[in-house]
Design a protein around this motif. Structure first.
Motif, PDB file in Angstrom:
ATOM      1  N   ARG A   1       0.862  -1.397   0.213  1.00  0.00           N
ATOM      2  CA  ARG A   1      -0.246   0.010   0.150  1.00  0.00           C
ATOM      3  C   ARG A   1       0.867   1.230   0.031  1.00  0.00           C
ATOM      4  O   ARG A   1       0.208   2.393  -0.015  1.00  0.00           O
ATOM      5  CB  ARG A   1      -1.097   0.222   1.420  1.00  0.00           C
ATOM      6  N   ARG A   2       2.025   1.165  -0.075  1.00  0.00           N
ATOM      7  CA  ARG A   2       3.055   2.388   0.069  1.00  0.00           C
ATOM      8  C   ARG A   2       4.052   2.520  -1.005  1.00  0.00           C
ATOM      9  O   ARG A   2       4.931   3.041  -0.865  1.00  0.00           O
ATOM     10  CB  ARG A   2       3.847   2.117   1.488  1.00  0.00           C
TER      11      ARG A   2
ATOM     12  N   HIS B   1       0.086   4.653   6.072  1.00  0.00           N
ATOM     13  CA  HIS B   1      -0.243   3.119   5.831  1.00  0.00           C
ATOM     14  C   HIS B   1       1.109   2.335   6.497  1.00  0.00           C
ATOM     15  O   HIS B   1       1.129   0.976   6.028  1.00  0.00           O
ATOM     16  CB  HIS B   1      -0.222   2.715   4.645  1.00  0.00           C
TER      17      HIS B   1
END
Length: 662
Positions: free
Chosen positions: A407-408, A527
């Motif tokens: 997610r990063r 996140h």
């Protein structure tokens, strides 16, 4: 360069301008025997390619084969110009259309077709080139901005507002058919000529675009004087249509329903958007040909949309395999007025380590320079070649690899184990000042760029690892990081290094806490997944004590005790800066019951304050003593000795305000 036409018997200037000329335009009958240099290069007075005014204060584009000259003020007007340490890359090396579409990475890549008369360039192909441009050769054109037609007298405007689709008193664009109610744009009715935002920004129609066209009284259907059509590349239309009279800025269109062709210009065309078919069918007196045209236009619009989405999906999939492009560098590159400091050998501190020590100047040694975060100089350190405190200079980085995270985005992972306190990497990039930093952040927001790589070194020295940097630019943020940034003095200059906070095993992702040192990011969701995650980048992570308290409260609720547990209500702060009124990355006041928050720049700070911090609203503007009277609209406040006459009741709502608001 003189007659603006291609051909044979061209002679190239071997001076700085890189221009080519016909022999006959120069008054020559044969190729010169000696090296040919044009008049401008001989005199040293080149003409600015933007404003067309000559002078010796113009600067050359840094691309060797370009040869275009500009006044610095002229080239800075173009968002597509790129300033570097050695000068600037002019707008002719960046696609204007891709820049308009906010695709910055794609804009400067690929083969360009450049305008002969102005600093405009496009990618070759129908997807980017403005309709109405005239090709001079395969890589040179005259863009549609140079139309001889007076658009202010030839534009035909629609009879409805582009925002609310209603008629009435309309504000009409002088260059295209767009019309608006002034109230729909939240502006007053201007005097004189007016152009819509798209025309002001230079947005152009492109080939293979579905549009509405007005051609005289062609196909007048009660409410509709406009007919759906597709803009065609002149090379793809029948020869008899190509031979019809037209000029720069004119382009052929294919009318749906009737399947006719004709040449039109921007003043009689506006884009077709999804849903226009339903709107048109709702009108009365629709004949068969017009109904057929609407169906064909809607079908073709969906075909082109599917092609575009398929191409974009393919490009996204291709780009997901590797990180976005950047230039890999080993050391900081200076941009503009910033300077790298170099110390004299006599000024560099000398440690007390000896060559006979087990690990001289090492991680576990008592090296004085290491303790003070100074790097030893090889010509000064007593340990000589055995010195272990030269990690910046020797670039002693542990092996690492770029990885794709869940997610990063992209991240950095170590290939070997790293000890606590060990040097991991140097944060390098372009070294810029605060003015250039603000300009880059503004340009990034205008182009919808959300990733920033700016890190503050000193008050007026900022590292931007966006366009240029090393592997450290891929390190992600974490509220519980395994690395930290440290400022070290290396040969008299302050540099930023990343050091391990704990023992890091091989295969672990390397992270550090961005805090507010990394400029540019607004309130971005975090996140990192750490237990103490604050939820947002730049917000201080929860302490172990706060986490433990939350756990206790949670457990108490689960036990369902009869008595209610009183938990201290979290202090709420305002979402906008009390100084400028804008949102973004804010520093909160720690004084009890004070909701005020501020931008670092509005406080003239480069880093967030340490410990408990009270905002300027609580100190008197004149003597800095505790304030008792406060302006309700800005941080101005006054103590008991200076409050007299300083504040008055606001004429709007009666709240106290200072002289700046009365």
């Amino acid at each position: 360069k003189i007659c603006e036409s291609s051909g044979e018997s061209l002679v190239s200037c071997e001076g700085e301008c890189c221009s080519v000329f016909h022999l006959e335009c120069l008054g020559l009958k044969s190729m010169p025997d000696e090296k040919f240099i044009c008049t401008e290069c001989k005199n040293g007075e080149h003409t600015c390619f933007s404003c067309k005014l000559p002078g010796k204060d113009v600067k050359r584009c840094s691309v060797n084969t370009c040869g275009k000259f500009y006044h610095e003020a002229c080239v800075r007007k173009f968002a597509t110009a790129l300033f570097e340490s050695r000068g600037f890359r002019c707008p002719q090396h960046c696609c204007t259309a891709c820049s308009m579409d906010k695709d910055i990475h794609k804009a400067s890549k690929g083969r360009m077709v450049r305008c002969f008369r102005c600093p405009i360039a496009y990618h070759s192909g129908d997807g980017c080139i403005a309709a109405g441009s005239l090709f001079v050769s395969s890589h040179i054109l005259i863009c549609s901005n140079h139309s001889k037609r007076n658009h202010s007298s030839s534009a035909v405007n629609v009879g409805f507002c582009f925002v609310c689709a209603r008629g009435g008193k309309l504000l009409c664009c002088e260059s295209c058919p767009a019309s608006f109610h002034p109230e729909c744009l939240n502006i007053e009715m201007p005097e004189g000529c007016w152009n819509c935002n798209d025309c002001k920004a230079g947005k152009k129609l492109r080939y293979k675009q579905i549009v509405w066209v007005k051609l005289g009284n062609y196909r007048r259907v009660r409410y509709f004087w406009w007919w759906p059509a597709e803009i065609c590349n002149p090379r793809s239309v029948p020869l008899n249509i190509q031979g019809l009279k037209h000029d720069i800025g004119d382009f052929p269109v294919f009318f749906f329903g009737s399947h006719d062709y004709y040449w039109v210009h921007q003043g009689r065309v506006f884009p077709y958007v999804e849903g226009d078919k339903s709107f048109a069918e709702g009108q009365t007196s629709i004949n068969k040909t017009f109904k057929k045209a609407l169906e064909e236009a809607a079908k073709r619009f969906q075909e082109l949309k599917a092609q575009r989405e398929s191409k974009e999906a393919l490009e996204i999939e291709r780009n997901s395999r590797k990180p976005p492009p950047y230039k890999h560098i080993k050391s900081n590159k200076v941009i503009g007025k910033v300077q790298i400091q170099v110390a004299d050998l006599s000024e560099i501190p000398r440690c007390n380590c000896k060559p006979s020590d087990e690990n001289p100047c090492g991680l576990e040694s008592e090296c004085l320079n290491r303790m003070l975060q100074y790097e030893c100089h090889p010509q000064v350190c007593p340990a000589g070649e055995r010195c272990q405190n030269q990690c910046f200079t020797k670039r002693l980085y542990p092996d690492a690899e770029i990885i794709k995270t869940d997610r990063r985005g992209w991240g950095l992972r170590t290939k070997r184990s790293i000890k606590k306190g060990e040097f991991v990497n140097e944060y390098v990039g372009e070294l810029i000042d605060e003015e250039e930093c603000r300009l880059r952040i503004k340009r990034a927001h205008e182009n919808s760029v959300t990733n920033f790589y700016m890190l503050t070194v000193t008050k007026d020295r900022i590292i931007d690892a966006g366009p240029k940097g090393n592997y450290s630019r891929f390190m992600n943020h974490s509220c519980n990081p395994n690395c930290e940034t440290q400022k070290w003095t290396v040969n008299g200059d302050i540099r930023v290094g990343l050091f391990a906070l704990c023992d890091i095993p091989a295969g672990m992702e390397l992270t550090f806490n961005y805090n507010l040192d990394c400029l540019g990011n607004g309130r971005t969701e975090c996140h990192c997944g750490a237990e103490n995650c604050s939820g947002f980048l730049g917000v201080r992570p929860k302490t172990a004590f706060a986490t433990a308290n939350e756990e206790k409260v949670k457990n108490a609720k689960l036990k369902q005790k009869k008595r209610k547990i009183k938990t201290e209500q979290k202090q709420m702060h305002e979402d906008n800066c009390f100084q400028c009124g804008d949102g973004g990355e804010l520093v909160m006041c720690d004084k009890k019951d004070c909701p005020k928050a501020y931008h670092l720049l509005c406080l003239n700070l480069t880093q967030p304050p340490f410990g408990k911090w009270e905002c300027p609203w609580h100190q008197c503007d004149i003597c800095s003593n505790p304030a008792v009277s406060f302006c309700e609209f800005c941080p101005h406040s006054f103590c008991k000795d200076h409050e007299k006459g300083a504040l008055v009741a606001s004429a709007l709502d009666g709240r106290l305000c200072c002289s700046a608001h009365d």
